[in-house]
Design a protein around this motif. Structure first.
Motif, PDB file in Angstrom:
ATOM      1  N   ARG A   1       0.752  -1.154   0.075  1.00  0.00           N
ATOM      2  CA  ARG A   1      -0.087   0.123  -0.190  1.00  0.00           C
ATOM      3  C   ARG A   1       0.775   1.321  -0.016  1.00  0.00           C
ATOM      4  O   ARG A   1       0.246   2.221  -0.442  1.00  0.00           O
ATOM      5  CB  ARG A   1      -0.886   0.095   1.178  1.00  0.00           C
ATOM      6  N   LEU A   2       1.929   1.165   0.602  1.00  0.00           N
ATOM      7  CA  LEU A   2       2.949   2.401   0.870  1.00  0.00           C
ATOM      8  C   LEU A   2       3.867   2.612  -0.425  1.00  0.00           C
ATOM      9  O   LEU A   2       4.655   3.315  -0.397  1.00  0.00           O
ATOM     10  CB  LEU A   2       3.744   2.382   2.031  1.00  0.00           C
TER      11      LEU A   2
ATOM     12  N   PHE B   1       1.547  -1.475  12.897  1.00  0.00           N
ATOM     13  CA  PHE B   1       0.641  -0.533  12.010  1.00  0.00           C
ATOM     14  C   PHE B   1      -0.531  -1.254  11.013  1.00  0.00           C
ATOM     15  O   PHE B   1      -1.418  -0.875  11.056  1.00  0.00           O
ATOM     16  CB  PHE B   1       1.663   0.318  11.188  1.00  0.00           C
TER      17      PHE B   1
ATOM     18  N   ILE C   1      -3.947  -0.086  12.358  1.00  0.00           N
ATOM     19  CA  ILE C   1      -4.145   1.191  11.466  1.00  0.00           C
ATOM     20  C   ILE C   1      -4.567   0.758   9.986  1.00  0.00           C
ATOM     21  O   ILE C   1      -5.503   1.167   9.652  1.00  0.00           O
ATOM     22  CB  ILE C   1      -3.182   2.243  11.917  1.00  0.00           C
ATOM     23  N   CYS C   2      -3.435   0.320   9.431  1.00  0.00           N
ATOM     24  CA  CYS C   2      -3.517  -0.175   8.029  1.00  0.00           C
ATOM     25  C   CYS C   2      -4.136  -1.436   7.871  1.00  0.00           C
ATOM     26  O   CYS C   2      -3.479  -2.290   7.458  1.00  0.00           O
ATOM     27  CB  CYS C   2      -2.294   0.184   7.279  1.00  0.00           C
TER      28      CYS C   2
ATOM     29  N   PRO D   1      -9.268   0.382   6.439  1.00  0.00           N
ATOM     30  CA  PRO D   1      -7.915   1.052   6.889  1.00  0.00           C
ATOM     31  C   PRO D   1      -8.394   2.472   7.354  1.00  0.00           C
ATOM     32  O   PRO D   1      -9.232   3.034   7.240  1.00  0.00           O
ATOM     33  CB  PRO D   1      -7.159   1.103   6.019  1.00  0.00           C
ATOM     34  N   LYS D   2      -7.584   2.763   8.683  1.00  0.00           N
ATOM     35  CA  LYS D   2      -7.965   4.166   9.447  1.00  0.00           C
ATOM     36  C   LYS D   2      -7.348   5.041   8.665  1.00  0.00           C
ATOM     37  O   LYS D   2      -6.757   5.883   9.433  1.00  0.00           O
ATOM     38  CB  LYS D   2      -7.844   3.868  10.873  1.00  0.00           C
ATOM     39  N   CYS D   3      -7.368   5.264   7.589  1.00  0.00           N
ATOM     40  CA  CYS D   3      -6.785   6.396   6.591  1.00  0.00           C
ATOM     41  C   CYS D   3      -7.305   7.851   7.170  1.00  0.00           C
ATOM     42  O   CYS D   3      -6.376   8.735   7.321  1.00  0.00           O
ATOM     43  CB  CYS D   3      -7.144   6.388   5.292  1.00  0.00           C
TER      44      CYS D   3
ATOM     45  N   CYS E   1      -4.117   7.018  10.688  1.00  0.00           N
ATOM     46  CA  CYS E   1      -2.988   7.048   9.924  1.00  0.00           C
ATOM     47  C   CYS E   1      -1.948   8.294  10.110  1.00  0.00           C
ATOM     48  O   CYS E   1      -2.679   9.289   9.752  1.00  0.00           O
ATOM     49  CB  CYS E   1      -3.402   6.506   8.370  1.00  0.00           C
TER      50      CYS E   1
ATOM     51  N   THR F   1      -0.616   9.102   5.644  1.00  0.00           N
ATOM     52  CA  THR F   1      -1.631   9.337   4.509  1.00  0.00           C
ATOM     53  C   THR F   1      -0.822   9.884   3.336  1.00  0.00           C
ATOM     54  O   THR F   1      -1.173   9.819   2.156  1.00  0.00           O
ATOM     55  CB  THR F   1      -2.765  10.253   5.087  1.00  0.00           C
TER      56      THR F   1
ATOM     57  N   CYS G   1       0.978   7.656   1.177  1.00  0.00           N
ATOM     58  CA  CYS G   1       0.489   6.483   0.720  1.00  0.00           C
ATOM     59  C   CYS G   1       0.045   6.324  -0.428  1.00  0.00           C
ATOM     60  O   CYS G   1      -0.445   7.230  -1.411  1.00  0.00           O
ATOM     61  CB  CYS G   1      -0.972   6.176   1.771  1.00  0.00           C
TER      62      CYS G   1
ATOM     63  N   ARG H   1      -4.038   5.474  -1.231  1.00  0.00           N
ATOM     64  CA  ARG H   1      -5.066   6.275  -0.257  1.00  0.00           C
ATOM     65  C   ARG H   1      -6.426   6.345  -1.120  1.00  0.00           C
ATOM     66  O   ARG H   1      -7.534   6.277  -0.758  1.00  0.00           O
ATOM     67  CB  ARG H   1      -4.396   7.468   0.040  1.00  0.00           C
TER      68      ARG H   1
ATOM     69  N   PHE I   1      -9.411   3.954  -0.816  1.00  0.00           N
ATOM     70  CA  PHE I   1     -10.135   3.779   0.639  1.00  0.00           C
ATOM     71  C   PHE I   1     -10.816   5.015   0.706  1.00  0.00           C
ATOM     72  O   PHE I   1     -11.362   5.211   1.662  1.00  0.00           O
ATOM     73  CB  PHE I   1      -9.051   3.281   1.798  1.00  0.00           C
TER      74      PHE I   1
HETATM   75  S1  SF4 Z   1      -3.649   5.946   3.996  1.00  0.00           S
HETATM   76 FE1  SF4 Z   1      -4.881   4.279   4.602  1.00  0.00          FE
HETATM   77  S2  SF4 Z   1      -3.851   2.666   3.004  1.00  0.00           S
HETATM   78 FE2  SF4 Z   1      -2.572   4.371   3.237  1.00  0.00          FE
HETATM   79  S3  SF4 Z   1      -1.039   3.568   4.896  1.00  0.00           S
HETATM   80 FE3  SF4 Z   1      -2.722   4.742   6.055  1.00  0.00          FE
HETATM   81  S4  SF4 Z   1      -4.133   3.448   6.670  1.00  0.00           S
HETATM   82 FE4  SF4 Z   1      -2.987   2.431   4.976  1.00  0.00          FE
END
Ligand code: SF4
Length: 215
Positions: free
Chosen positions: A150-151, A184, A188-189, A194-196, A200, A203, A206, A209, A212
């Motif tokens: 995701r990152l 994490f 969170i992710c 996920p708690k964007c 997070c 964000t 990411c 992003r 989501f």
């Molecule tokens: S923004 Fe959302 S998907 Fe991206 S790293 Fe943070 S929690 Fe994960």
């Protein structure tokens, strides 16, 4: 998917280490024996469940010699709420027998020796060395794999490829980054929802992003 730039990687590393300054495993253990057993049980099983199972297991089998001589059906009964308990029970006993035969009952503090123990693959060996000796190693579990992708830290399809990418990109503090990425990813992710927007702290860095954002 776009991959993270060198600057972004450095910033991700900095923030992960800042947010999780002393991250460690959530598995309960008091010594190397208990840690290795707990990690072996945790494959495809939550740490929470493992922590529910291990007190009775360690009371009955408090060390390598007792586990090496354990009755297979009794071990199975003690760990039966854990996934793959049949194989895990067999491997736990075989692991203890090999530690007795080859290493005089002491868990070897060596990745190459650890991976030769029954039921101990590279990930288990790395997680053990990371937690117990703070070795500069990376291990990729389901959380680390998801977060890495995701990152934009890796686009590898396999766990091995992802581990290689993370090692090459972060280079140092790998043990601490591993623990941080597990927590994490776990809180969170998360895989779903996920708690964007709420928790997070990555964000702006990411690469996923958009996927989501509320429609
Ligand atoms: S923004 Fe959302 S998907 Fe991206 S790293 Fe943070 S929690 Fe994960």
């Amino acid at each position: 998917m776009k991959l993270a730039t060198k600057e972004e990687i450095e910033e991700i590393k900095r923030r992960l280490l800042e947010h999780y300054p002393a991250a460690e495993t959530e598995l309960h253990y008091r010594n190397a024996y208990e840690l290795l057993v707990a990690i072996m049980l945790s494959a495809q099983c939550t740490d929470k469940r493992v922590n529910m199972i291990t007190p009775a297991l360690f009371e009955k089998y408090p060390d390598i010699p007792s586990l090496a001589n354990a009755d297979l059906d009794e071990v199975k009964a003690l760990i039966k709420t854990c996934s793959f308990f049949n194989n895990k029970a067999k491997n736990l006993i075989k692991m203890a027998q090999m530690v007795m035969e080859e290493y005089g009952g002491e868990i070897p503090m060596d990745e190459k020796k650890l991976v030769k123990l029954p039921g101990v693959g590279q990930k288990t060996a790395h997680v053990f060395m990371i937690e117990y000796t703070h070795a500069n190693l990376m291990a990729v579990d389901t959380h680390v794999f998801r977060v890495a992708h995701r990152l934009g830290l890796s686009d590898a399809k396999t766990v091995e490829g992802t581990e290689k990418d993370l090692v090459e990109k972060f280079k140092t503090d790998l043990n601490r980054i591993h623990q941080a990425m597990v927590l994490f990813g776990r809180y969170i992710c998360t895989a779903k929802n996920p708690k964007c927007d709420t928790e997070c702290f990555l964000t702006d860095l990411c690469k996923s992003r958009e996927s989501f954002k509320a429609k």
